[in-house]
Design a protein around this motif. Structure first.
Motif, PDB file in Angstrom:
ATOM      1  N   LEU A  87      12.964 -61.353 131.159  1.00 53.56           N
ATOM      2  CA  LEU A  87      11.897 -62.191 131.171  1.00 53.56           C
ATOM      3  C   LEU A  87      10.689 -61.556 130.564  1.00 53.56           C
ATOM      4  O   LEU A  87      10.109 -62.451 129.773  1.00 53.56           O
ATOM      5  N   LYS A  88      10.465 -60.443 130.773  1.00 51.43           N
ATOM      6  CA  LYS A  88       9.266 -59.645 129.774  1.00 51.43           C
ATOM      7  C   LYS A  88       9.542 -59.702 128.280  1.00 51.43           C
ATOM      8  O   LYS A  88       8.828 -60.047 127.615  1.00 51.43           O
ATOM      9  N   MET A  89      10.786 -59.610 128.062  1.00 47.53           N
ATOM     10  CA  MET A  89      11.269 -59.395 126.454  1.00 47.53           C
ATOM     11  C   MET A  89      11.210 -60.764 126.065  1.00 47.53           C
ATOM     12  O   MET A  89      10.823 -61.078 124.833  1.00 47.53           O
ATOM     13  N   GLU A  90      11.456 -61.778 126.729  1.00 47.72           N
ATOM     14  CA  GLU A  90      11.343 -63.277 126.329  1.00 47.72           C
ATOM     15  C   GLU A  90       9.990 -63.691 126.157  1.00 47.72           C
ATOM     16  O   GLU A  90       9.561 -64.423 125.230  1.00 47.72           O
ATOM     17  N   LEU A  91       9.076 -63.106 126.989  1.00 50.65           N
ATOM     18  CA  LEU A  91       7.847 -63.551 126.827  1.00 50.65           C
ATOM     19  C   LEU A  91       7.124 -62.937 125.571  1.00 50.65           C
ATOM     20  O   LEU A  91       6.374 -63.650 125.182  1.00 50.65           O
ATOM     21  N   GLU A  92       7.599 -61.697 125.356  1.00 49.27           N
ATOM     22  CA  GLU A  92       6.937 -60.735 124.156  1.00 49.27           C
ATOM     23  C   GLU A  92       7.346 -61.736 122.899  1.00 49.27           C
ATOM     24  O   GLU A  92       6.536 -62.058 121.828  1.00 49.27           O
ATOM     25  N   GLN A  93       8.568 -62.101 123.057  1.00 48.90           N
ATOM     26  CA  GLN A  93       9.154 -62.758 121.867  1.00 48.90           C
ATOM     27  C   GLN A  93       8.505 -64.273 121.324  1.00 48.90           C
ATOM     28  O   GLN A  93       8.117 -64.504 120.392  1.00 48.90           O
ATOM     29  N   LEU A  94       8.114 -65.027 122.845  1.00 50.96           N
ATOM     30  CA  LEU A  94       7.505 -66.339 122.502  1.00 50.96           C
ATOM     31  C   LEU A  94       5.888 -65.934 122.127  1.00 50.96           C
ATOM     32  O   LEU A  94       5.277 -66.724 121.437  1.00 50.96           O
ATOM     33  N   LYS A  95       5.549 -64.858 122.825  1.00 49.97           N
ATOM     34  CA  LYS A  95       3.876 -64.505 121.941  1.00 49.97           C
ATOM     35  C   LYS A  95       4.146 -64.360 120.665  1.00 49.97           C
ATOM     36  O   LYS A  95       2.951 -64.748 119.836  1.00 49.97           O
ATOM     37  N   LYS A  96       4.870 -63.670 120.041  1.00 52.45           N
ATOM     38  CA  LYS A  96       5.175 -63.381 118.575  1.00 52.45           C
ATOM     39  C   LYS A  96       5.340 -64.742 117.808  1.00 52.45           C
ATOM     40  O   LYS A  96       4.609 -65.070 116.907  1.00 52.45           O
ATOM     41  N   GLU A  97       5.986 -65.654 118.392  1.00 53.53           N
ATOM     42  CA  GLU A  97       6.543 -66.964 117.605  1.00 53.53           C
ATOM     43  C   GLU A  97       5.110 -67.759 117.829  1.00 53.53           C
ATOM     44  O   GLU A  97       4.884 -68.556 116.893  1.00 53.53           O
ATOM     45  N   VAL A  98       4.388 -67.671 118.931  1.00 55.06           N
ATOM     46  CA  VAL A  98       3.339 -68.825 118.889  1.00 55.06           C
ATOM     47  C   VAL A  98       2.171 -68.250 117.991  1.00 55.06           C
ATOM     48  O   VAL A  98       1.330 -68.953 117.573  1.00 55.06           O
ATOM     49  N   SER A  99       2.040 -66.977 117.652  1.00 53.15           N
ATOM     50  CA  SER A  99       1.026 -66.414 116.693  1.00 53.15           C
ATOM     51  C   SER A  99       1.312 -66.560 115.178  1.00 53.15           C
ATOM     52  O   SER A  99       0.438 -66.246 114.226  1.00 53.15           O
ATOM     53  N   THR A 100       2.767 -67.038 114.928  1.00 53.03           N
ATOM     54  CA  THR A 100       3.174 -67.043 113.690  1.00 53.03           C
ATOM     55  C   THR A 100       2.284 -68.371 113.013  1.00 53.03           C
ATOM     56  O   THR A 100       2.441 -69.591 113.512  1.00 53.03           O
ATOM     57  N   PRO A 101       1.948 -68.172 111.943  1.00 55.11           N
ATOM     58  CA  PRO A 101       1.107 -69.342 111.235  1.00 55.11           C
ATOM     59  C   PRO A 101       2.209 -70.458 110.666  1.00 55.11           C
ATOM     60  O   PRO A 101       3.396 -69.985 110.475  1.00 55.11           O
ATOM     61  N   ARG A 102       1.980 -71.638 111.008  1.00 55.21           N
ATOM     62  CA  ARG A 102       2.620 -72.679 110.711  1.00 55.21           C
ATOM     63  C   ARG A 102       2.015 -73.720 109.788  1.00 55.21           C
ATOM     64  O   ARG A 102       0.891 -73.804 109.541  1.00 55.21           O
ATOM     65  N   GLU A 103       2.979 -74.408 108.994  1.00 56.45           N
ATOM     66  CA  GLU A 103       2.496 -75.369 108.057  1.00 56.45           C
ATOM     67  C   GLU A 103       2.889 -76.573 108.024  1.00 56.45           C
ATOM     68  O   GLU A 103       4.175 -76.717 108.746  1.00 56.45           O
ATOM     69  N   PRO A 104       2.367 -77.736 108.020  1.00 49.79           N
ATOM     70  CA  PRO A 104       2.971 -78.886 108.102  1.00 49.79           C
ATOM     71  C   PRO A 104       4.250 -79.185 107.214  1.00 49.79           C
ATOM     72  O   PRO A 104       4.320 -78.851 105.989  1.00 49.79           O
TER      73      PRO A 104
END
Length: 70
Positions: free
Chosen positions: A11-28
């Motif tokens: 779960l900690k590893m999954e949480l770290e991955q989600l934190k990385k993904e949420v901080s990834t810049p997105r474009e429409p």
């Protein structure tokens, strides 16, 4: 790898991955698809899938004449 880890570690590893993904810049999608379309149109003049291979440079061009059935 997951077999050696406890549920909390997973779960900690999954949480770290989600934190990385949420901080990834997105474009429409509307902007990125427009950019891709423009790039494709700009490169279409040299794209062999669009323009085709000239007969003199095509190694797979069938030879003239065909076969004779006797």
């Amino acid at each position: 790898m997951a077999r050696d880890m406890s549920d909390i570690d997973i779960l900690k590893m999954e949480l770290e991955q989600l934190k990385k993904e949420v901080s990834t810049p997105r474009e429409p999608v509307s902007k990125t698809s427009k950019d891709i379309m423009e790039w494709c149109e700009a490169a279409s003049g040299t794209d062999l899938l669009i323009t085709g291979v000239p007969d003199d440079k095509n190694p797979y061009k069938p030879e003239k004449g065909g076969c004779m059935i006797t």
